[in-house]
Structure formats: C-alpha cells, structure tokens
Design a protein around this motif. Structure first.
Motif, PDB file in Angstrom:
ATOM      1  N   ARG A 158      -1.214   6.022  -4.159  1.00 52.60           N
ATOM      2  CA  ARG A 158      -0.638   4.671  -4.043  1.00 52.60           C
ATOM      3  C   ARG A 158       0.872   4.755  -3.818  1.00 52.60           C
ATOM      4  O   ARG A 158       1.434   3.990  -3.020  1.00 52.60           O
ATOM      5  CB  ARG A 158      -0.943   3.855  -5.300  1.00 52.60           C
ATOM      6  CG  ARG A 158      -2.402   3.425  -5.421  1.00 52.60           C
ATOM      7  CD  ARG A 158      -2.620   2.538  -6.634  1.00 52.60           C
ATOM      8  NE  ARG A 158      -4.026   2.186  -6.800  1.00 52.60           N
ATOM      9  CZ  ARG A 158      -4.744   2.447  -7.881  1.00 52.60           C
ATOM     10  NH1 ARG A 158      -4.171   3.050  -8.913  1.00 52.60           N
ATOM     11  NH2 ARG A 158      -6.009   2.095  -7.948  1.00 52.60           N
ATOM     12  N   GLU A 159       1.510   5.693  -4.544  1.00 56.44           N
ATOM     13  CA  GLU A 159       2.960   5.853  -4.349  1.00 56.44           C
ATOM     14  C   GLU A 159       3.275   6.342  -2.949  1.00 56.44           C
ATOM     15  O   GLU A 159       4.230   5.876  -2.315  1.00 56.44           O
ATOM     16  CB  GLU A 159       3.506   6.845  -5.378  1.00 56.44           C
ATOM     17  CG  GLU A 159       3.496   6.318  -6.816  1.00 56.44           C
ATOM     18  CD  GLU A 159       3.882   7.388  -7.816  1.00 56.44           C
ATOM     19  OE1 GLU A 159       4.187   8.524  -7.372  1.00 56.44           O
ATOM     20  OE2 GLU A 159       3.869   7.115  -9.030  1.00 56.44           O
ATOM     21  N   MET A 160       2.497   7.280  -2.436  1.00 55.73           N
ATOM     22  CA  MET A 160       2.726   7.807  -1.100  1.00 55.73           C
ATOM     23  C   MET A 160       2.520   6.737  -0.034  1.00 55.73           C
ATOM     24  O   MET A 160       3.274   6.660   0.942  1.00 55.73           O
ATOM     25  CB  MET A 160       1.791   9.001  -0.838  1.00 55.73           C
ATOM     26  CG  MET A 160       2.105  10.235  -1.690  1.00 55.73           C
ATOM     27  SD  MET A 160       0.807  11.499  -1.639  1.00 55.73           S
ATOM     28  CE  MET A 160       1.021  12.116   0.028  1.00 55.73           C
TER      29      MET A 160
ATOM     30  N   VAL B 232       6.271   6.483   8.297  1.00 58.17           N
ATOM     31  CA  VAL B 232       7.145   6.291   7.130  1.00 58.17           C
ATOM     32  C   VAL B 232       7.256   7.548   6.269  1.00 58.17           C
ATOM     33  O   VAL B 232       7.918   7.521   5.227  1.00 58.17           O
ATOM     34  CB  VAL B 232       6.653   5.113   6.252  1.00 58.17           C
ATOM     35  CG1 VAL B 232       6.685   3.817   7.042  1.00 58.17           C
ATOM     36  CG2 VAL B 232       5.246   5.377   5.702  1.00 58.17           C
TER      37      VAL B 232
ATOM     38  N   GLY C 237       2.571   3.353  -0.578  1.00 60.88           N
ATOM     39  CA  GLY C 237       3.426   2.182  -0.785  1.00 60.88           C
ATOM     40  C   GLY C 237       2.705   0.901  -0.393  1.00 60.88           C
ATOM     41  O   GLY C 237       1.576   0.639  -0.833  1.00 60.88           O
ATOM     42  N   GLU C 238       3.327   0.114   0.473  1.00 62.24           N
ATOM     43  CA  GLU C 238       2.735  -1.163   0.878  1.00 62.24           C
ATOM     44  C   GLU C 238       1.423  -0.981   1.633  1.00 62.24           C
ATOM     45  O   GLU C 238       0.600  -1.905   1.692  1.00 62.24           O
ATOM     46  CB  GLU C 238       3.722  -1.938   1.763  1.00 62.24           C
ATOM     47  CG  GLU C 238       4.952  -2.451   1.031  1.00 62.24           C
ATOM     48  CD  GLU C 238       5.775  -3.377   1.904  1.00 62.24           C
ATOM     49  OE1 GLU C 238       5.558  -3.354   3.134  1.00 62.24           O
ATOM     50  OE2 GLU C 238       6.605  -4.118   1.360  1.00 62.24           O
TER      51      GLU C 238
ATOM     52  N   ARG D 222      -1.801  -1.819  -0.298  1.00 63.16           N
ATOM     53  CA  ARG D 222      -1.852  -3.139  -0.948  1.00 63.16           C
ATOM     54  C   ARG D 222      -2.695  -4.136  -0.173  1.00 63.16           C
ATOM     55  O   ARG D 222      -2.406  -5.328  -0.127  1.00 63.16           O
ATOM     56  CB  ARG D 222      -0.432  -3.678  -1.115  1.00 63.16           C
ATOM     57  CG  ARG D 222       0.418  -2.871  -2.086  1.00 63.16           C
ATOM     58  CD  ARG D 222       1.845  -3.376  -2.092  1.00 63.16           C
ATOM     59  NE  ARG D 222       1.906  -4.821  -2.286  1.00 63.16           N
ATOM     60  CZ  ARG D 222       2.970  -5.586  -2.004  1.00 63.16           C
ATOM     61  NH1 ARG D 222       4.070  -4.995  -1.514  1.00 63.16           N
ATOM     62  NH2 ARG D 222       2.951  -6.880  -2.209  1.00 63.16           N
TER      63      ARG D 222
ATOM     64  N   ARG E 292      -2.671   7.336  -8.668  1.00 63.51           N
ATOM     65  CA  ARG E 292      -1.273   6.912  -8.752  1.00 63.51           C
ATOM     66  C   ARG E 292      -0.432   7.518  -7.629  1.00 63.51           C
ATOM     67  O   ARG E 292       0.359   6.820  -6.983  1.00 63.51           O
ATOM     68  CB  ARG E 292      -0.683   7.306 -10.113  1.00 63.51           C
ATOM     69  CG  ARG E 292      -1.166   6.467 -11.280  1.00 63.51           C
ATOM     70  CD  ARG E 292      -0.372   6.757 -12.546  1.00 63.51           C
ATOM     71  NE  ARG E 292      -0.600   8.097 -13.041  1.00 63.51           N
ATOM     72  CZ  ARG E 292      -1.587   8.427 -13.867  1.00 63.51           C
ATOM     73  NH1 ARG E 292      -2.432   7.499 -14.275  1.00 63.51           N
ATOM     74  NH2 ARG E 292      -1.727   9.667 -14.286  1.00 63.51           N
ATOM     75  N   SER E 293      -0.627   8.834  -7.384  1.00 60.67           N
ATOM     76  CA  SER E 293       0.218   9.492  -6.381  1.00 60.67           C
ATOM     77  C   SER E 293      -0.102   8.999  -4.969  1.00 60.67           C
ATOM     78  O   SER E 293       0.813   8.833  -4.142  1.00 60.67           O
ATOM     79  CB  SER E 293       0.058  11.012  -6.465  1.00 60.67           C
ATOM     80  OG  SER E 293      -1.261  11.408  -6.174  1.00 60.67           O
TER      81      SER E 293
END
Length: 741
Positions: free
Chosen positions: A334-336, A260, A338-339, A342, A331-332
C-alpha cells in the motif's frame, strides 16, 4: 525364495525384526536393502576424530591409546576412561562401574566404537559407547569377516549398532534371489548401468572400491529418475491446463506505478520482469521460481507482475507463511502504491486498485468483508496466509498467484490455488524465495518450476558486518554485545535480539521445554552418568526469559518489546508497528522476523545460540539490518567451541554476505534429507545416495530421460516398473517429502 516385500521379523526372527523396525523403521527386505552404508572403512584405516560433530551418533574406527580406572569422589563406584586416537586427534570414552574394561581396552587395540558425541570440560567424549574390537574372537567376528575387504558403516542408533545391521543384511542376502528391475533394459544400456539386484549386493558387500562406484552409480540413477519422473508428470499436467491471458497494457496501473517509482530498477529486476511479463501474456500457465538475495527487490518484481494481472481485468493473490509477514506485505505494498491502492476512495486515480488482507485470525466482520472483496473482484490484490487456500475463499477472476518464501509451503498447498482461475484453468504461479539455492537443488526440489535469479542488490543498500561472539571462550564479549546495542540506540537506531525459543508459551517455535537450573557438567568435578535420552546441552535461550532479563540488566532503561508467533494477531501487529515507528529500541523475537520485516532504522541483529540455526536462516535473519542509510552489524552468539564443524559454519557466515555461496555451503553441511524436508516430517529421506551438489550430471541426464518417457507416456502405462518407482517415492510414508518442497 525371499521376496522384496517379505517381513524381516519372519526371516530374521522377532527380536532382530522388532529392533530394526523400532530403531530405524525397517520392516521389509526392501527397506533393509535400501538402508545403504553411510561409508566404508578399510582394515587399518582410522576415522578422523576432528570431523566428529557434537550431538551426532557416530561409529568410528580408532586405536586405544590408554585405559585407566579411578574411584568416583562424590559417590560409590568407578569411572573407567579410555583414550582413543586416529593418530592425529584424541577422543575420550567414559564408562561407569565397568572396571573390567581395563583388561579389554588395551593400548594398541583397534576397534569400532559407537555412541553419541558429547562434551565434557571442552573435550569431546563418548559416554558408555558400544564397541567391537578387531581380533577379538567373541566381539570381533563381524569385523573379522570383512577384514580382507571393506567394512560397511551403516546409519545406526543407540539401540542398534552398525555391526548388528551388517549381520542382518548378510543373513538376508544369503537367502535373497534378487528383484525384478524396474528400469527398461534399453535405458540401462544407454546409461551404462548395472542391474538393480547386482547393485544392491555390491553396495552392501563390496570387494573393492570399483564395485562401490558401480553400485552407487546405479542407485543414484534410480533416485534421480524417480524424482524427475514425478516432476515431468507435474510439468505435463500443468501445461495441459489453460491459463488466463494477462497481456501487458499501456496506460494501466502498472504503467502508472512505474512512472512514480522513486528509483531506477536494477538490470536484474528489469530482465526478470520482462520474462514474467512474457510468460503471463500466454495461455500456458507460468510456473516460475524467483530466487534472490535478501533485499534484492523480489517483492517489487512481484508487485509489478500483480499489477499486470490487474490491468488484464484479473486478480492477484499473494500467499505469505505468517500473519506478521502477510500484514507487512499489505502495509508495504500500500505504501509503495500510494494513491494507486485507493480504488473506491474519493479522489483515487481512475486506474487504481485495492489491496485486501485475509488471515485466519481476523475478526468475523473484517473477514467477511475481505472474503466479499475477493469474491466480487473489488480487490485486485488479495494478500493472506494459509487462509487463502481454504475452499470457502473464492475469487472473481484469479490470474496470478505469488507464493512468498516457498520453503514454508508444500506442493499441495501451492496446488490448492492452481485450480482457482475462472473456468477451471490454472492461474500463473510466481514462487519466491530469499534463500538462494544451487542449480542442482532447483532441478531436484523445484523440478516442476522454471528458475530465475536476482543477484544484484539495489544501489544504496548499506554493508553488513558479521562477527561470531564465542562466549564460552570469551564471556566478557557478551557484555560488549549489549554495549554495542546501547551505542547504536544512542545514535537513534534500533536493534533485534533473536532467540531460538519462545519460552513460557508452547508452540512450533518452542523447540525445547525449559529445564530446572542445575550445576553444569563443565563445573562438576566428574562427568555425569547419562540417563535415558538425556541431552548434555542446555535448552536454547527463550524470548520470554531474555526480554525481561535484558530489561532488568544490561539494557535497563531502553524500550524493549517481545515478539513471537504465538502472540494474538493484534498484539503482534501492535509490537511490529511500535518497532517500525521507532517507539521501541530493542525487539526480542523468535524467527518470526526472519523474512519480510523491513525497519530501515534497525542496525544491529544479535542472534543468541546462533549454532541452533542453519546457514540460510542466519543469512535471512541478518538481512533484517542494513536496510537503511546506516551500516548493519550482525553478532552471532554461541557457546560452541572452536575447531568444530558447527563453529566453522558460523565463521563461514561471518566471512561472506553472498547468499548463493552460503547456499552451497549450507547444502554441503546439511544432510540431503533436511534439504528435502524429511527431517521436519519425521520420515526417511527420499534421497539416500544422490548428492545434490556432486551429481549434477546424473540429475540432468535423468531429467532428460524422464521428459522423453513422460512426453510419450504421460501416465506411465507402458512403463509399469517406472510407475512403481514413482509410487514408491510418493506413497504415504514419503508424501511429506513432496509436501515440504
């Protein structure tokens, strides 16, 4: 017989012994004989005045050109001013109420002058310097003794001059019978080196430059060998512990992440990634230093390595130097992901993992949950500050430790996580730095690590232009600085303004206490007579002064926020989040934004009092802009006059964005002790003779020799002399040296 460990006060008398100890920390004969001359002067050779650095304590040979005395206009007394020269440039000497000096400092007289370089009306000067005149029977005896040879110039202080140190050394050498050589004879013969006692005599009392060279060669070897023995032992100890095997896995979270990725990896990222992957697949602990340019994608490389550990059923920990950076990483990442970050949430992919943040300032409930996630294994990736090093933090199965910005941590801090792998083994270690370093520094400072580099920047990175703003010469340029910020904000962009000091809040970043405003020396009709320890420089500008000043003045109407390391964690996070979300136009901050902060919309970086920062730090700060589609602009604001080495340093930063080139320049300009951390620790530098730039062959040869010795004798039981060299290096007085690497 005078021995290496004899106390100086017993041999030289209490007065001289106490002076050496209080001024330079020299207590024993060994301490004094290891206090080497900084350089040598020959009779008739004058010191280049143009090379003097503002604020430096210097000892220079020069010729008196003129000497005049006048009455002070505003108060009783006289000012005597002598002009000295090296034949090319001039320097002013200022004395208060010492009219008699007119009869001593006669034109044409040569002498040695010692004092702190200051500035008055844009001219360099020494105020109340000490001096010795060549040919003066009373004051020049020490110089005359060396007149036929080389005059050693020692690192000195205001309280203890170089000629006094030379006299003490001379007295000791007259009584000294030498010292047992710690290096085996066969090693000395192979390296074609002289004995230690001979080298020490030659370094202090040389008859020729050839003798200086022979002495330096031996003393450089000792320093290089001691360091490399320490690191050879560390490497031997590291590989002797088992590491958790983390093989690359098909169909896991790492593969899903690669699928991805919205961009193509650079060749460098791919090559380093393959190297890391191979090292993590073995049961020998990886110990790798990854250095690279600002924005070269080190964090992405680290994330892919952490995901490989997670795929192997293990955990990864990421150690960041500040809470701001730890939160930014969390934060970065987690953004990279994504799902894929989680795990445990409804609808998350089967291969997903969880990222947990742990810092010392977290609330009790949050902290308890973070500790539970780490201990249970629920968190595949744990990101934190020094809080991760605490004994009460445990991991289910730690496979990889990533240390971001290694220069902010010590070896012992890194080692605190080295024993956290299951079964008492050592996790793999990936150390990152965005401050590129020359190979010789890597071999010396990071000698226990393998080194890899990322030189290639990802495609799409915008260019950054850098300019020096010389406000002392062109004060109107500062107005233009604030206009440029307004222009960028009008285009929808944002700006940083970086200050060296916090201001009203005391703390580590608060480098100097604010002083009451007074008439500057530049505006005064007469130079100011210095008081004890007083500096002629104003304190550096502060966030808590600059931010409200800009809001009331040149940036009135813009949305301005302030950020520094002593703000409560929730306030820091709120300010950074507001800036990242575009709710602030300008962020006035300390160097807390130096690393890891990523706001692509920020296009301007203004660094106030830029001369207060090092080359690498300026390069790091500059990397906070130009991270989006728009070009970046960095403005280095300074009052330092032209044609000084400090100004040349700023011009060099403005001239190139090549971090590796700047790293070499940084090493050339900075003292070796600063590189090794001794300046921060307050202890004497472990390297007094070895040059990290010029002595690569010595460092390489010492590394090979140290590896051979430690392979055959890991504890140095058969080499008591070498063991003593190692213990001298890392005893309590120099412990901070290794902890700062």
């Amino acid at each position: 017989m005078v021995s290496w460990d004899d106390k100086l006060d017993r041999l030289l008398g209490a007065k001289s012994g106490n002076a050496l100890e209080s001024a330079l920390g020299l207590i024993t004969v060994g301490d004094l004989l290891r206090h080497y001359p900084r350089r040598y002067a020959e009779r008739g050779e004058l010191t280049r005045i143009a090379d003097l650095e503002l604020g430096e304590h210097v000892s220079i040979m020069a010729e008196v050109r003129s000497c005049t005395t006048r009455n002070m206009a505003s108060r009783p007394g006289t000012i005597t001013e002598a002009i000295i020269t090296d034949g090319r440039a001039q320097l002013s000497l200022t004395f208060f109420k010492q009219k008699y000096l007119q009869t001593k400092l006669l034109p044409g007289t040569t002498g040695m002058f010692s004092g702190k370089v200051s500035r008055y009306k844009d001219k360099l000067q020494l105020t109340h310097p000490d001096y010795k005149l060549v040919g003066d029977e009373e004051d020049g005896a020490a110089l005359q003794e060396f007149a036929s040879g080389l005059i050693p110039i020692y690192p000195a202080t205001k309280e203890l001059q170089t000629w006094t140190i030379a006299n003490c050394v001379r007295q000791i050498l007259d009584q000294w019978d030498g010292v047992a050589d710690p290096v085996p004879e066969e090693m000395l013969a192979e390296a074609e080196l002289s004995g230690l006692s001979e080298a020490l005599r030659r370094i202090h009392q040389p008859n020729s430059w050839a003798e200086v060279t022979l002495a330096r060669n031996r003393l450089k070897w000792d320093e290089a060998l001691a360091l490399q023995l320490v690191f050879a032992q560390r490497r031997h100890s590291a590989i002797s512990r088992p590491a958790p095997v983390c093989p690359l896995k098909d169909g896991g979270v790492a593969a899903a992440f690669d699928e991805v990725l919205p961009f193509t990896l650079t060749d460098g990222q791919r090559e380093v990634g393959e190297l890391i992957s191979a090292d993590m697949s073995t049961d020998h602990p990886m110990n790798l230093l990854l250095q690279g340019e600002v924005g070269s994608g080190k964090t992405l490389v680290a994330l892919r390595a952490m995901l490989q550990a997670v795929d192997a059923g293990r955990q990864a920990a990421m150690l960041a130097p500040t809470e701001v950076l730890a939160g930014q990483h969390a934060r970065s990442l987690r953004e990279m992901l994504g799902e894929l970050a989680r795990d445990g949430e409804l609808g998350a992919p089967e291969v997903a993992t969880r990222i947990t943040l742990l810092t010392g300032a977290m609330g009790a409930k949050e902290r308890k949950q973070a500790l539970l996630d780490a201990a249970s294994g629920a968190a595949g990736i744990v990101i934190g500050t020094h809080a991760l090093i605490q004994d009460r933090v445990s991991f289910a199965d730690l496979g990889l430790v990533v240390v971001d910005e290694q220069h902010r941590f010590g070896v012992e801090q890194r080692d605190a996580l080295r024993t956290r792998a299951a079964g008492g083994g050592s996790p793999h270690i990936l150390v990152m730095t965005a401050t590129p370093i020359p190979r010789t520094v890597a071999m010396t400072v990071y000698g226990d690590l393998k080194v890899a580099a990322l030189r290639e920047l990802p495609k799409g990175r915008s260019p950054i232009s850098t300019s020096v703003v010389p406000v002392a010469e062109k004060p109107a340029w500062l107005d233009r600085v604030w206009q440029r910020i307004r222009e960028e904000v009008a285009k929808g962009h944002q700006a940083y303004v970086v200050c060296p000091r916090i201001g009203e809040v005391e703390g580590e970043e608060d480098e100097a206490p604010p002083k009451k405003k007074s008439k500057s020396a530049k505006d005064s009709k007469e130079p100011k007579e210095p008081k004890g320890g007083e500096s002629d420089r104003r304190p550096p500008v502060a966030v808590m002064d600059v931010a409200p000043g800009l809001a009331r003045g040149p940036l009135r109407g813009l949305r301005i926020g302030a950020l520094h390391g002593k703000l409560p964690t929730d306030e820091k996070d709120a300010v950074m989040r507001a800036f990242g979300d575009g709710e602030l136009d300008v962020l006035v901050a300390t160097t807390v934004v130096e690393v890891g902060v990523n706001v692509p919309n920020a296009t301007v970086m203004v660094i106030m009092d830029a001369d207060r920062f090092g080359v690498s730090q300026l390069h790091q700060l500059r990397g906070r802009v130009g991270r989006g589609s728009a070009a970046g602009l960095c403005l280095l604001v300074s009052e330092i006059p032209a044609n000084t080495s400090t100004r040349q340093r700023l011009e060099a930063v403005a001239a190139t964005t090549d971090g590796f080139e700047l790293a070499r320049l940084d090493l050339e300009l900075r003292r070796e002790g600063d590189i090794l951390g001794s300046a921060q620790s307050g202890t004497r530098s472990a390297l007094k003779m070895l040059s990290l730039l010029q002595d690569e062959d010595v460092i390489e040869a010492a590394r090979v020799a140290a590896d051979d010795v430690v392979t055959a004798d890991p504890e140095l039981l058969s080499h008591p002399g070498l063991a003593g060299m190692v213990s001298d290096l890392i005893h309590e007085e120099h412990a901070e040296f290794l902890e700062k690497t």
